[in-house]
Design an enzyme around this catalytic site. Structure first.
Site, short mmCIF file in Angstrom:
data_model
loop_
_atom_site.label_atom_id
_atom_site.label_comp_id
_atom_site.label_asym_id
_atom_site.label_seq_id
_atom_site.Cartn_x
_atom_site.Cartn_y
_atom_site.Cartn_z
N GLY A 1 -0.60 5.01 -1.44
CA GLY A 1 -1.58 6.04 -1.09
C GLY A 1 -2.89 5.48 -0.54
N SER B 1 -5.01 -3.56 -1.86
CA SER B 1 -3.70 -3.26 -1.29
C SER B 1 -3.67 -3.41 0.22
CB SER B 1 -3.25 -1.85 -1.68
OG SER B 1 -4.15 -0.88 -1.16
N HIS C 1 -5.47 4.26 -2.36
CA HIS C 1 -6.63 4.56 -3.20
C HIS C 1 -7.10 3.38 -4.04
CE1 HIS C 1 -5.54 8.66 -2.10
NE2 HIS C 1 -6.71 9.04 -2.54
N TYR D 1 -8.60 2.24 -11.99
CA TYR D 1 -9.96 2.22 -11.45
C TYR D 1 -10.37 0.76 -11.22
CZ TYR D 1 -10.29 7.12 -12.92
OH TYR D 1 -10.10 8.47 -13.07
N ARG E 1 0.84 -1.20 0.00
CA ARG E 1 0.00 0.00 0.00
C ARG E 1 0.88 1.25 0.00
NH1 ARG E 1 -4.37 0.94 4.83
NH2 ARG E 1 -2.48 1.07 6.09
N GLY F 1 -0.83 7.95 -4.04
CA GLY F 1 0.56 7.56 -3.86
C GLY F 1 1.20 7.28 -5.20
#
Length: 564
Positions: A139, A147, A141, A504, A137, A207
């Site tokens: 960021g 993650s 997102h 996405y 991991r 990130g």
């Protein structure tokens, strides 16, 4: 239940206990040895305990980490288990979707918040030795939580402490560690120059580790392409702990991590990027139209011209449901959010000639520096200081579901009207963002990076549905609404395959059970949508760099069988 779609991916999954294999790569970096005074004690601990011990984290995993970490950077400073009072706060601080921070969410056995490369190396070596899966991991997102969520015993390797950024304006390059956010990167570039930038996303909390490795797009993509199109070197930690750069990893691996998802191949430690020139002043605008004043006509025209405009112009169409003029009535409002690499006195005549339907006026335009435009695009309130780029979100605010699509032909007006109708029925919790292609995006070959969505695409669609209500019932309701809108678009988007964007992440389009014999055939389903013809090359690279499939998740790249 909330995670039933995830659990289906693991019905036949098992903990990876694959045999050790030595990498054929050279080893330009060596791990730091533990202090000689500690080695006898640690050796006794490691030899006397088994990975199958009922308490493997404390009785085996942690001593293993200590024995493989540099004594100058104690692993104890960055190691968290559920027994630590700060465990949940560390875990939740980088979860951006509340769907994956509930009491039902599977939790890791431990979190390693790496502050030094030895922490990464030891985590990989010891997790492999003890049969733990590693989720990486930066960021946080990841839209499906991959993650930091797994259904098998796992460890989270957090990269957010590795956030150094070194800018070299003279060479127009920069090194950014994987845990640095793009907001921090933008800020550090602006400290050195007001006429340099980097093409990446508009959500400044992303990130760089995951954002760049999945492609990375933003409002400079029509001028300069994606983030991955402007990466010139990288550091990657592979399964045996070796740190590779572009030269030592080879061009195939370097190709794969720039758009193929770095977490399938190793741990991205840092990126070397190429900075791009921007003018001292750029122009932004947000022109809004509703259905009542002919938004459909403007959107229809936007589809025909937005991807053909000069490369310096990027105009996003952002349809969303809002309250109408009459009480209780809803309508669709479309925001046309624009970014122009130049001043408004050059933009207005051009728009009057090429896209007069937008009705852009001088009063709609705001001139500012490029770094100030990142604040505008991140939807901060007017007047917000650029210091906001350095602030990291502390927790997830909403539950959400996201999806993506690509459009190759303009949607007819009748189709647009049917889309607006469904959006109004769904309500104000959902929206779409339509991002124009063309320009530089059409000049780069599909095979140049794993990201294949290039020439022939006129715009990309981002679907987003959010909600505040807790519980499985609410989640199922809003996820189904997202799927309804997605299904409504079927006739108007790419086909065979229906393409999707890796950044996405969307488990609806397919998932695989890691370490299953069916992993490759399952992965071909989502692999074709994310990568098209590039998927086969990604599999070959994976087989070379991680043949035992240590780095895996529900939508990772599998190696060729057999890998156990």
């Amino acid at each position: 239940m909330l995670y039933i779609h995830l659990r289906k991916c693991f019905d036949n999954a098992a903990i990876n206990t694959s045999r050790d294999r030595e990498s054929s790569y050279s080893k330009p970096y060596k791990m730091k040895a533990a202090s000689p005074l500690l080695l006898p004690v640690l050796a006794i601990l490691v030899l006397s305990l088994s990975c199958a011990n009922p308490n493997p984290v404390f009785n085996n995993f942690f001593p293993c980490l200590s024995s493989h970490s540099s004594p100058l950077y104690p692993i104890s400073d960055v190691f968290y288990t559920p027994n630590n009072s700060s465990f949940l706060s560390v875990l939740h601080s980088y979860i951006r979707n509340r769907r994956f921070s509930t009491s039902l969410t599977p939790k890791p056995f431990a979190i390693v918040s790496a502050k030094h490369e030895s922490h990464i190396q030891s985590t990989l070596i010891c997790a492999r030795q003890c049969g733990f899966q590693v989720r990486i991991r930066s960021g946080g997102h990841d839209f499906e939580g991959l993650s930091y969520v797994s259904e098998v015993p796992f460890v989270v390797l957090d990269m957010f402490n590795l956030r150094s950024i070194n800018i070299d304006i003279a060479k127009r390059t920069a090194w950014a560690q994987a845990g640095a956010t793009i907001g921090e990167l933008y800020y550090r570039i602006a400290e050195k120059s007001n006429v340099h930038a980097f093409p990446a996303g508009v959500c400044v909390g992303l990130g760089t580790g995951g954002h760049f490795s999945g492609g990375g797009y933003g409002n400079l993509m029509r001028k300069y392409g994606l983030s991955v199109d402007n990466i010139i070197d990288a550091q990657l930690v592979i399964v045996n702990g070796t740190i590779l750069n572009r030269e030592s990893m080879g061009e195939d691996v370097f190709w794969a991590i720039r758009g193929g998802g770095g977490a399938s191949f190793g741990v991205i430690l840092s990126w070397k990027i190429k900075l791009v020139p921007v003018p001292a002043k750029v122009t932004v605008f947000n022109k809004k139209w509703t259905l009542e004043n002919n938004a459909t006509d403007v959107v229809y025209r936007w589809q025909q011209v937005a991807h053909k405009l000069p490369k310096d112009i990027f105009i996003r169409a952002w349809p969303q449901v809002v309250n109408g003029g009459q009480k209780g009535m809803k309508t669709v409002e479309v925001s046309f959010v624009g970014h122009f690499l130049g001043k408004s006195n050059s933009l207005i005549p051009l728009m009057n000639e090429r896209f007069p339907e937008l009705g852009l006026l001088q009063t709609d335009c705001i001139e500012m520096s490029w770094i100030e435009s990142t604040i505008f695009w991140a939807v901060f309130p007017n007047g917000t200081s650029i210091d906001a780029l350095l602030k990291r979100a502390s927790k997830a605010d909403v539950f959400f579901k996201a999806k993506s699509d690509y459009v190759k032909k303009p949607i007819p007006k009748a189709g647009l009207e049917s889309i607006w109708k469904v959006m109004i029925e769904i309500g104000i919790r959902g929206f779409m963002q339509w991002n124009p292609y063309g320009g530089r995006m059409s000049e780069i070959l599909e095979s140049e990076t794993p990201f294949p969505h290039r020439a022939g695409i006129i715009f990309e669609i981002f679907y987003y549905m959010f909600w505040l209500e807790e519980g499985t019932e609410a989640t199922n309701h809003y996820v189904n609404l997202t799927r309804r809108l997605y299904n409504t678009m079927t006739a108007y988007v790419s086909k065979d395959p229906r393409e999707a964007f890796l950044n996405y992440r969307d488990l609806d389009i397919g998932c695989a059970s890691p370490n299953s014999n069916e992993s490759l055939s399952s992965a071909k389903v989502y692999g074709a949508k994310y990568f098209k013809e590039n998927f086969d090359r990604l599999v070959r690279v994976k087989t070379t760099v991680d043949p035992d499939n240590f780095f895996n998740n529900e939508q990772s790249i599998p190696p060729l069988p057999p890998y156990v």
